[in-house]
Write a protein that holds these residues in place. Sequence first.
Motif, mmCIF file in Angstrom:
data_model
loop_
_atom_site.group_PDB
_atom_site.id
_atom_site.type_symbol
_atom_site.label_atom_id
_atom_site.label_comp_id
_atom_site.label_asym_id
_atom_site.label_seq_id
_atom_site.Cartn_x
_atom_site.Cartn_y
_atom_site.Cartn_z
ATOM 1 N N MET A 35 53.841 -65.948 14.746
ATOM 2 C CA MET A 35 53.193 -66.863 15.671
ATOM 3 C C MET A 35 52.237 -67.761 14.901
ATOM 4 N N GLY A 36 52.175 -69.036 15.299
ATOM 5 C CA GLY A 36 51.266 -69.980 14.674
ATOM 6 C C GLY A 36 49.831 -69.759 15.097
ATOM 7 N N GLU A 37 48.940 -70.579 14.561
ATOM 8 C CA GLU A 37 47.520 -70.467 14.884
ATOM 9 C C GLU A 37 47.276 -70.906 16.337
ATOM 10 N N PRO A 38 46.381 -70.243 17.054
ATOM 11 C CA PRO A 38 46.116 -70.615 18.453
ATOM 12 C C PRO A 38 45.340 -71.919 18.557
ATOM 13 N N PHE A 39 45.590 -72.646 19.658
ATOM 14 C CA PHE A 39 44.816 -73.852 19.949
ATOM 15 C C PHE A 39 44.727 -74.015 21.460
ATOM 16 N N ASP A 40 43.685 -74.732 21.907
ATOM 17 C CA ASP A 40 43.486 -74.951 23.333
ATOM 18 C C ASP A 40 44.624 -75.790 23.896
ATOM 19 N N PHE A 41 45.120 -75.363 25.067
ATOM 20 C CA PHE A 41 46.213 -76.106 25.689
ATOM 21 C C PHE A 41 45.925 -76.338 27.158
ATOM 22 N N SER A 42 46.272 -77.533 27.636
ATOM 23 C CA SER A 42 46.226 -77.847 29.056
ATOM 24 C C SER A 42 47.264 -78.922 29.337
ATOM 25 N N TYR A 43 47.666 -79.022 30.604
ATOM 26 C CA TYR A 43 48.637 -80.052 30.964
ATOM 27 C C TYR A 43 48.027 -81.439 30.793
ATOM 28 N N MET A 113 58.781 -74.436 20.144
ATOM 29 C CA MET A 113 58.497 -73.502 21.229
ATOM 30 C C MET A 113 57.096 -72.919 21.068
ATOM 31 N N HIS A 114 56.371 -72.872 22.172
ATOM 32 C CA HIS A 114 55.019 -72.321 22.158
ATOM 33 C C HIS A 114 54.872 -71.313 23.288
ATOM 34 N N VAL A 115 54.071 -70.310 23.047
ATOM 35 C CA VAL A 115 53.705 -69.314 24.048
ATOM 36 C C VAL A 115 52.246 -69.539 24.415
ATOM 37 N N VAL A 116 51.951 -69.577 25.713
ATOM 38 C CA VAL A 116 50.596 -69.840 26.189
ATOM 39 C C VAL A 116 50.061 -68.598 26.892
ATOM 40 N N ARG A 122 50.251 -70.877 21.080
ATOM 41 C CA ARG A 122 50.628 -70.560 19.701
ATOM 42 C C ARG A 122 52.121 -70.842 19.545
ATOM 43 N N GLU A 123 52.485 -71.473 18.457
ATOM 44 C CA GLU A 123 53.906 -71.763 18.240
ATOM 45 C C GLU A 123 54.658 -70.479 17.909
ATOM 46 N N PHE A 124 55.785 -70.298 18.560
ATOM 47 C CA PHE A 124 56.712 -69.205 18.242
ATOM 48 C C PHE A 124 57.643 -69.763 17.177
ATOM 49 N N GLU A 125 57.436 -69.357 15.950
ATOM 50 C CA GLU A 125 58.085 -70.005 14.818
ATOM 51 C C GLU A 125 59.509 -69.485 14.610
ATOM 52 N N TYR A 126 60.380 -70.409 14.256
ATOM 53 C CA TYR A 126 61.778 -70.075 14.003
ATOM 54 C C TYR A 126 61.921 -69.248 12.720
ATOM 55 N N SER A 127 62.819 -68.307 12.781
ATOM 56 C CA SER A 127 63.262 -67.573 11.599
ATOM 57 C C SER A 127 64.696 -67.125 11.852
ATOM 58 N N PRO A 128 65.570 -67.224 10.864
ATOM 59 C CA PRO A 128 66.934 -66.698 11.064
ATOM 60 C C PRO A 128 66.941 -65.210 11.345
ATOM 61 N N ASP A 129 65.851 -64.494 10.976
ATOM 62 C CA ASP A 129 65.782 -63.066 11.237
ATOM 63 C C ASP A 129 65.640 -62.745 12.718
ATOM 64 N N LEU A 130 65.344 -63.762 13.541
ATOM 65 C CA LEU A 130 65.251 -63.540 14.980
ATOM 66 C C LEU A 130 66.622 -63.452 15.640
ATOM 67 N N PHE A 131 67.668 -63.728 14.874
ATOM 68 C CA PHE A 131 69.020 -63.749 15.416
ATOM 69 C C PHE A 131 69.919 -62.794 14.653
ATOM 70 N N ASP A 132 70.809 -62.130 15.378
ATOM 71 C CA ASP A 132 71.926 -61.439 14.755
ATOM 72 C C ASP A 132 73.055 -62.447 14.601
ATOM 73 N N MET A 133 73.631 -62.519 13.418
ATOM 74 C CA MET A 133 74.721 -63.450 13.174
ATOM 75 C C MET A 133 75.602 -62.897 12.051
ATOM 76 N N PRO A 134 76.860 -63.272 12.026
ATOM 77 C CA PRO A 134 77.744 -62.795 10.956
ATOM 78 C C PRO A 134 77.240 -63.222 9.582
#
Length: 534
Positions: A35-43, A113-116, A122-134
Amino acid sequence: MGQINRRHFLYTTAATAALLGAPSALRPARAAAVMGEPFDFSYDWLVQRARDSAAAPYVAPYRPDPEIVQQIDYEQHGKIKFRTQDSPFAGAGGAYPATFFHLGQFFGKSVAMHVVVNGQAREFEYSPDLFDMPDDSPARRLPSDSGFAGFRLQEWNGAQDWRTQDWVAFLGASYFRAIGASGQYGLSARGVVINAAVPDVPEEFPDFTEFYIDEAENPEQPVVVCALLNGPSITGAFRFYLMRGLDRTKGVQMEVEANLFLREDIQRLGLMPLTSMFWYGEYGRERLNDWRPEVHDSDGLALWTGSGERIWRPLNNPPFTTVSSFSDDNPRGFGLLQRDRNFDHYQDGVMYDRRPSLWVQPIEPLGAGRVELLEIPTDDEIHDNIGAFWVPDAPATKGSEFRLHYRLAWQDNEPFPAENVAQAKATRVGRGGEPGKPRPQDVFKFAVEFDRPAVMQQIPWGVFPKVNVTTSAGEIIRPFAEPVPNGNVWRAVFDLKIDPETMAEIRLFMDLEGRPLTETWMYQFDRRSLLPAL
């Protein structure tokens, strides 16, 4: 709207189950999601970002290694499975876990993608380890910062099937979809439509480039999702309140707020747009080219006008692209519906009879404008060829701002059916003329069936309603009404005599002593769309 093959990824719930798979004890241990560093979020913060972006030059979304992404075709993409044990909100932190789509041939742009939680993003950061793949998957050759293509929400994390059943998905440009009361995906919605079917002007497809997914503490609360929209001609901020609940038979409800800012002039700005597929119904030129009686995700456009009139417009697979406009002031709603719920009318295991209807209900008044229906020719069910959207009368010029607030109901039927008029249930078209005589080449017979027991039972025995039918071209011949055996259904029948290569706009309703019995049936008839079948 562009007849683009997006339907490979309109997964049914069963297909999604196969895509996600179940956790395996044989998977190697790995670090938790980063997860990335947290920051204040609002619409409000997101709206200001969209407003500021509209004053700056357009920057296209990141496309990691397009040559490799093109190799992740439908088959390869189906082998890439997100590891549900890494889903945000899968534990005690929320009600509806989120899972993510990998990039692929049809979805090559990176989406952040971010989770609030508690106003902190906080950004939910991509990693190929998050996926099962051949081991030999092309996705393994992508850079580590590739990002995701989209996301979906799984069922309540207390349900036994949450890992295999999802209920809403955002994937591709500004497209999103939800299952209805019958648990099936079908048509889609979009953020906006830009210059669809404008002659000599290419359609523009803005993208949701960032998502912010807030937690729902229990399954009866909405999941709040915010999205940043970006395109060459427009920017915007969206806030979605996605409501599922424990009663799955109620479908999915969404409340949507949007603030749009125009970078450039737009010739056709479509708001609150819906996208669907119609190949053929009880009528249509392709019905002899396929073994199934009907093939469509939606069978008609329903309108509830500002004056209270109810209109039903059956969909067409036309010989050429057409746009039909329905002018109105402050409409109460419109939608693309799947009214035909009889499996025998489809005979297909992909369950067209269970596809959801989608109804748009403005919360803030829309003012003057028009609902436009876009119909594009198609020769297969894999293409989305139908669009419906609101076009405001206000000019869509550079520097303009538009604010929207509306609801979307993904259900089997429209949420606000008229109580005092019968609905059109079937439209049938064939050769006209009189029985026992040669069938003329320029006469076509129409039979429109209306059904609502509470209304039709009021017709006294031996009394026949009046059929009120008009046409913009040609001549109406022998209109009459008749009861359909074995039900509370009445049929309006008439012939239309029309010259070749002439299009007619037909309007019909039935009344009894001046009181409307039915909604208004409207149809755009082009005899060229029927000749191959006849």
